[in-house]
Design a protein around this motif. Structure first.
Motif, PDB file in Angstrom:
ATOM      1  N   VAL A  40      12.415   3.734  -3.712  1.00 20.08           N
ATOM      2  CA  VAL A  40      12.350   4.536  -2.495  1.00 20.08           C
ATOM      3  C   VAL A  40      10.891   4.561  -2.033  1.00 20.08           C
ATOM      4  CG1 VAL A  40      12.789   6.773  -1.434  1.00 20.08           C
ATOM      5  CG2 VAL A  40      14.254   5.977  -3.313  1.00 20.08           C
ATOM      6  N   TYR A  41      10.593   3.828  -0.967  1.00 19.42           N
ATOM      7  CA  TYR A  41       9.239   3.774  -0.423  1.00 19.42           C
ATOM      8  C   TYR A  41       9.031   4.923   0.562  1.00 19.42           C
ATOM      9  CZ  TYR A  41       8.573  -0.825  -2.489  1.00 19.42           C
ATOM     10  OH  TYR A  41       8.425  -1.859  -3.369  1.00 19.42           O
ATOM     11  N   LEU A  42       7.866   5.547   0.492  1.00 12.03           N
ATOM     12  CA  LEU A  42       7.569   6.738   1.282  1.00 12.03           C
ATOM     13  C   LEU A  42       6.489   6.439   2.322  1.00 12.03           C
ATOM     14  CD1 LEU A  42       7.362   9.167  -1.771  1.00 12.03           C
ATOM     15  CD2 LEU A  42       9.353   8.770  -0.310  1.00 12.03           C
ATOM     16  N   ASN A  43       6.581   7.140   3.453  1.00  7.32           N
ATOM     17  CA  ASN A  43       5.574   7.003   4.521  1.00  7.32           C
ATOM     18  C   ASN A  43       5.348   5.537   4.903  1.00  7.32           C
ATOM     19  OD1 ASN A  43       4.845   9.835   4.803  1.00  7.32           O
ATOM     20  ND2 ASN A  43       3.898   9.643   2.793  1.00  7.32           N
ATOM     21  N   VAL A  44       6.441   4.847   5.182  1.00  5.64           N
ATOM     22  CA  VAL A  44       6.340   3.413   5.437  1.00  5.64           C
ATOM     23  C   VAL A  44       6.007   3.134   6.903  1.00  5.64           C
ATOM     24  CG1 VAL A  44       7.981   2.915   3.594  1.00  5.64           C
ATOM     25  CG2 VAL A  44       8.821   3.172   5.931  1.00  5.64           C
ATOM     26  N   PRO A  45       5.417   1.969   7.180  1.00  4.42           N
ATOM     27  CA  PRO A  45       5.198   1.560   8.571  1.00  4.42           C
ATOM     28  C   PRO A  45       6.528   1.380   9.291  1.00  4.42           C
ATOM     29  CG  PRO A  45       3.907   0.210   7.055  1.00  4.42           C
ATOM     30  CD  PRO A  45       4.869   1.002   6.223  1.00  4.42           C
ATOM     31  N   ALA A  46       6.470   1.278  10.614  1.00  2.00           N
ATOM     32  CA  ALA A  46       7.693   1.162  11.406  1.00  2.00           C
ATOM     33  C   ALA A  46       8.451  -0.124  11.110  1.00  2.00           C
ATOM     34  CB  ALA A  46       7.359   1.231  12.897  1.00  2.00           C
ATOM     35  N   GLU A  47       7.747  -1.218  10.804  1.00  4.65           N
ATOM     36  CA  GLU A  47       8.408  -2.521  10.703  1.00  4.65           C
ATOM     37  C   GLU A  47       8.253  -3.154   9.325  1.00  4.65           C
ATOM     38  OE1 GLU A  47       8.510  -5.619  14.026  1.00  4.65           O
ATOM     39  OE2 GLU A  47       7.112  -6.566  12.603  1.00  4.65           O
ATOM     40  N   GLN A  48       9.346  -3.737   8.857  1.00  8.44           N
ATOM     41  CA  GLN A  48       9.339  -4.607   7.691  1.00  8.44           C
ATOM     42  C   GLN A  48       9.955  -5.950   8.088  1.00  8.44           C
ATOM     43  OE1 GLN A  48      10.626  -1.224   7.119  1.00  8.44           O
ATOM     44  NE2 GLN A  48       8.427  -0.884   6.759  1.00  8.44           N
ATOM     45  N   ILE A  49       9.558  -6.995   7.376  1.00  9.82           N
ATOM     46  CA  ILE A  49      10.126  -8.321   7.612  1.00  9.82           C
ATOM     47  C   ILE A  49      10.647  -8.865   6.286  1.00  9.82           C
ATOM     48  CG2 ILE A  49       9.674 -10.687   8.351  1.00  9.82           C
ATOM     49  CD1 ILE A  49       7.555  -9.625  10.239  1.00  9.82           C
ATOM     50  N   GLY A  75       0.791  -1.224   0.000  1.00  6.05           N
ATOM     51  CA  GLY A  75       0.000   0.000   0.000  1.00  6.05           C
ATOM     52  C   GLY A  75       0.824   1.275   0.000  1.00  6.05           C
ATOM     53  N   CYS A  76       2.144   1.158   0.064  1.00  3.20           N
ATOM     54  CA  CYS A  76       3.016   2.342   0.086  1.00  3.20           C
ATOM     55  C   CYS A  76       3.360   2.791  -1.335  1.00  3.20           C
ATOM     56  CB  CYS A  76       4.308   2.053   0.837  1.00  3.20           C
ATOM     57  SG  CYS A  76       4.097   1.760   2.605  1.00  3.20           S
ATOM     58  N   THR A  77       3.438   4.085  -1.521  1.00  3.99           N
ATOM     59  CA  THR A  77       3.924   4.644  -2.789  1.00  3.99           C
ATOM     60  C   THR A  77       5.439   4.592  -2.806  1.00  3.99           C
ATOM     61  OG1 THR A  77       2.031   6.128  -3.002  1.00  3.99           O
ATOM     62  CG2 THR A  77       4.038   6.747  -4.195  1.00  3.99           C
ATOM     63  N   TYR A  78       6.006   4.244  -3.969  1.00  8.30           N
ATOM     64  CA  TYR A  78       7.462   4.241  -4.085  1.00  8.30           C
ATOM     65  C   TYR A  78       7.901   4.940  -5.367  1.00  8.30           C
ATOM     66  CZ  TYR A  78       6.869   0.159  -7.232  1.00  8.30           C
ATOM     67  OH  TYR A  78       6.496  -0.685  -8.254  1.00  8.30           O
ATOM     68  N   ILE A  79       9.086   5.510  -5.293  1.00  6.25           N
ATOM     69  CA  ILE A  79       9.747   6.103  -6.458  1.00  6.25           C
ATOM     70  C   ILE A  79      10.557   4.988  -7.101  1.00  6.25           C
ATOM     71  CG2 ILE A  79      11.353   7.860  -7.263  1.00  6.25           C
ATOM     72  CD1 ILE A  79      10.742   9.377  -4.608  1.00  6.25           C
ATOM     73  N   ASN A  80      10.243   4.648  -8.346  1.00  9.67           N
ATOM     74  CA  ASN A  80      10.945   3.564  -9.024  1.00  9.67           C
ATOM     75  C   ASN A  80      12.145   4.128  -9.785  1.00  9.67           C
ATOM     76  OD1 ASN A  80      11.790   1.297 -10.378  1.00  9.67           O
ATOM     77  ND2 ASN A  80       9.714   0.581 -10.832  1.00  9.67           N
ATOM     78  N   SER A  81      13.291   4.157  -9.123  1.00 14.00           N
ATOM     79  CA  SER A  81      14.486   4.778  -9.699  1.00 14.00           C
ATOM     80  C   SER A  81      15.118   3.928 -10.784  1.00 14.00           C
ATOM     81  CB  SER A  81      15.513   5.062  -8.598  1.00 14.00           C
ATOM     82  OG  SER A  81      14.991   5.958  -7.646  1.00 14.00           O
ATOM     83  N   SER A  82      14.647   2.695 -10.970  1.00 14.61           N
ATOM     84  CA  SER A  82      15.217   1.835 -12.010  1.00 14.61           C
ATOM     85  C   SER A  82      14.544   2.064 -13.358  1.00 14.61           C
ATOM     86  CB  SER A  82      15.091   0.360 -11.617  1.00 14.61           C
ATOM     87  OG  SER A  82      13.730  -0.020 -11.492  1.00 14.61           O
ATOM     88  N   LEU A  83      13.472   2.871 -13.394  1.00 16.50           N
ATOM     89  CA  LEU A  83      12.770   3.163 -14.638  1.00 16.50           C
ATOM     90  C   LEU A  83      13.003   4.606 -15.059  1.00 16.50           C
ATOM     91  CD1 LEU A  83       9.303   1.432 -14.050  1.00 16.50           C
ATOM     92  CD2 LEU A  83      11.317   0.520 -15.240  1.00 16.50           C
ATOM     93  N   GLU A  84      12.997   4.833 -16.359  1.00 20.59           N
ATOM     94  CA  GLU A  84      13.175   6.184 -16.887  1.00 20.59           C
ATOM     95  C   GLU A  84      12.073   7.098 -16.365  1.00 20.59           C
ATOM     96  OE1 GLU A  84      13.623   8.506 -21.200  1.00 20.59           O
ATOM     97  OE2 GLU A  84      13.413   6.306 -21.129  1.00 20.59           O
ATOM     98  N   GLY A  85      12.466   8.264 -15.920  1.00 25.36           N
ATOM     99  CA  GLY A  85      11.506   9.215 -15.386  1.00 25.36           C
ATOM    100  C   GLY A  85      11.187   9.010 -13.924  1.00 25.36           C
ATOM    101  N   LYS A  86      11.679   7.913 -13.348  1.00 31.02           N
ATOM    102  CA  LYS A  86      11.457   7.594 -11.936  1.00 31.02           C
ATOM    103  C   LYS A  86       9.992   7.770 -11.530  1.00 31.02           C
ATOM    104  CE  LYS A  86      16.212   8.814 -10.722  1.00 31.02           C
ATOM    105  NZ  LYS A  86      17.104   9.604  -9.832  1.00 31.02           N
TER     106      LYS A  86
END
Length: 299
Positions: A221-230, A192-203
Motif C-alpha cells: 500500500v503506497y501512500l501519498n503517491v503522485p497522480a500518475e503511474q505507468i 520515493g514513496c513510503t509503502y506498507i508491506n502487507s506481505s511481510l510479518e508486522g507489515k
C-alpha cells in the motif's frame, strides 16, 4: 429488461444489454452486462458492482485482465476487471463484514447514458442504501459512478452521505491490468514513496527506490503517491492517473492456487495497480457531504 433501462438504451444504439453467459459461458441466467461499442473504444460492464470487465481503446489491446475462472453469480464478486471496493477497503472478519465492502456485489441501476460530442460514450450508474446495506454500514447514501469510454477510460465516483452522522469511508478502484508476463513489468511513479508491506510479518513501512518490479508475492500500500503511474510491459505501457492518495500493488503469485476463481497458472497475466483512499488516507464523509474520486486509464 426493465422499461426504464430499455428506454435509456434505446437512445444509444452503441450500448446493448446481454448476459454473462453469452460472453463468458457458464450455466444459469448469469449476470446482466452492458456492451459499449464507441468510436474510439469499447468496454463491457456488469451491472452487479458497476464492475468494468473489459476496456479496449480503438486500435489498441485489452487493458484489463479477467480471470478465465471468474464466476458470474448474484452476490459474488467477479475476479478481474475493476471491482469497486467500498465503503471500506480490506478484510474485517472480526466484525463479520464482507471483504472490501458491499458495493462490488450489489446491483446498481443505470441512471444516464449519453453520446458525447467527441463520440465518447458516458454511462452513469447509482447504488442507493437499503435495509441490507444499512445492516452493514448504517448510513443513507447514494453512490454514483460515471464511466466514460473513448480512447481513454475515465471513472468518476461520488459518495453522497444522506445520513445525519459522519460516515467513515475508504475505497479502491481495484484494477487488474492485463500484461504478457508480470515478471517483466516495471511500474514507475512510485519512486520515493513510503509503502506498507502487507506481505511481510508486522507489515513494516518501507521506501520505494526506483521503478517497482514484481518478482514474487507482492501486497503493498503506497501512500501519498503522485497522480500518475505507468505500467511498462512487453507489449507496451498503461498510464494510470487519479486524484486519490493511495496506490495498492498486488499479485498473489503462487497463492493464486488457493483461489478457486483464479487458479495457479493464471497469476502471471496480470498486475493489480489500485488507486484509492484507504489506510492512512481513509476519510470521513460529513453528514450531507460528498466525497469524490476519479481515475483514468490509457495506453
Amino acid at each position: 429488461m426493465q422499461a426504464s433501462l430499455a428506454t435509456l438504451l434505446a437512445t444509444i444504439p452503441e450500448i446493448s444489454l446481454c448476459s454473462s453467459v453469452d460472453l463468458y459461458g457458464g450455466t444459469g441466467p448469469g449476470l446482466p452486462l452492458l456492451q459499449i461499442q464507441g468510436e474510439s473504444g469499447s468496454a463491457t460492464l456488469a451491472l452487479q458492482g458497476a464492475h468494468l470487465l473489459s476496456f479496449v481503446p480503438k486500435g489498441g489491446r485489452e487493458l484489463l485482465w479477467l480471470s478465465p475462472k471468474a464466476v458470474f453469480a448474484a452476490g459474488k464478486a467477479i475476479r478481474g476487471g475493476i471491482p469497486l471496493c467500498m465503503p471500506w477497503f480490506g478484510r474485517r472478519p472480526e466484525e463479520g463484514l464482507p471483504a472490501h465492502g458491499f458495493a462490488r456485489s450489489s446491483n446498481w441501476d443505470v441512471s444516464e447514458v449519453e453520446m458525447l460530442s467527441n463520440g465518447d460514450i458516458k454511462v452513469v450508474l447509482e447504488l442507493h442504501d437499503s435495509a441490507a446495506t444499512q445492516a452493514l454500514w448504517p448510513h443513507g447514501f447514494v453512490f454514483r459512478l460515471a464511466l466514460t469510454v473513448g480512447r481513454e477510460l475515465s471513472l468518476d465516483l461520488s459518495v453522497e452521505n444522506l445520513s445525519g452522522a459522519a460516515a467513515p469511508f475508504s475505497h479502491a478502484f481495484h484494477t487488474y491490468f492485463a500484461v504478457p508476463d508480470v515478471k517483466e513489468v516495471a511500474i514507475s511513479g512510485l519512486d520515493g514513496c513510503t509503502y506498507i508491506n502487507s506481505s511481510l510479518e508486522g507489515k513494516p513501512r518501507q521506501l520505494q527506490v526506483g521503478d517497482l518490479q514484481v518478482q514474487a508475492l507482492t501486497d503493498r500500500v503506497y501512500l501519498n503517491v503522485p497522480a500518475e503511474q505507468i505500467i511498462k510491459h512487453g507489449a507496451g505501457q498503461i498510464k494510470v492517473s487519479s486524484d486519490t492518495h493511495c496506490a495498492i500493488v498486488w499479485n498473489p503469485w503462487e497463492g493464486a492456487a488457493k483461489m478457486a476463481d483464479m487458479g495457479q497458472d493464471n497469476y502471471s497475466g496480470f498486475v493489480c495497480l489500485e488507486r484509492g483512499d484507504a489506510f492512512d488516507h481513509a476519510v470521513s464523509v460529513v453528514a450531507g457531504g460528498v466525497y469524490r474520486a476519479c481515475m483514468s486509464l490509457s495506453e
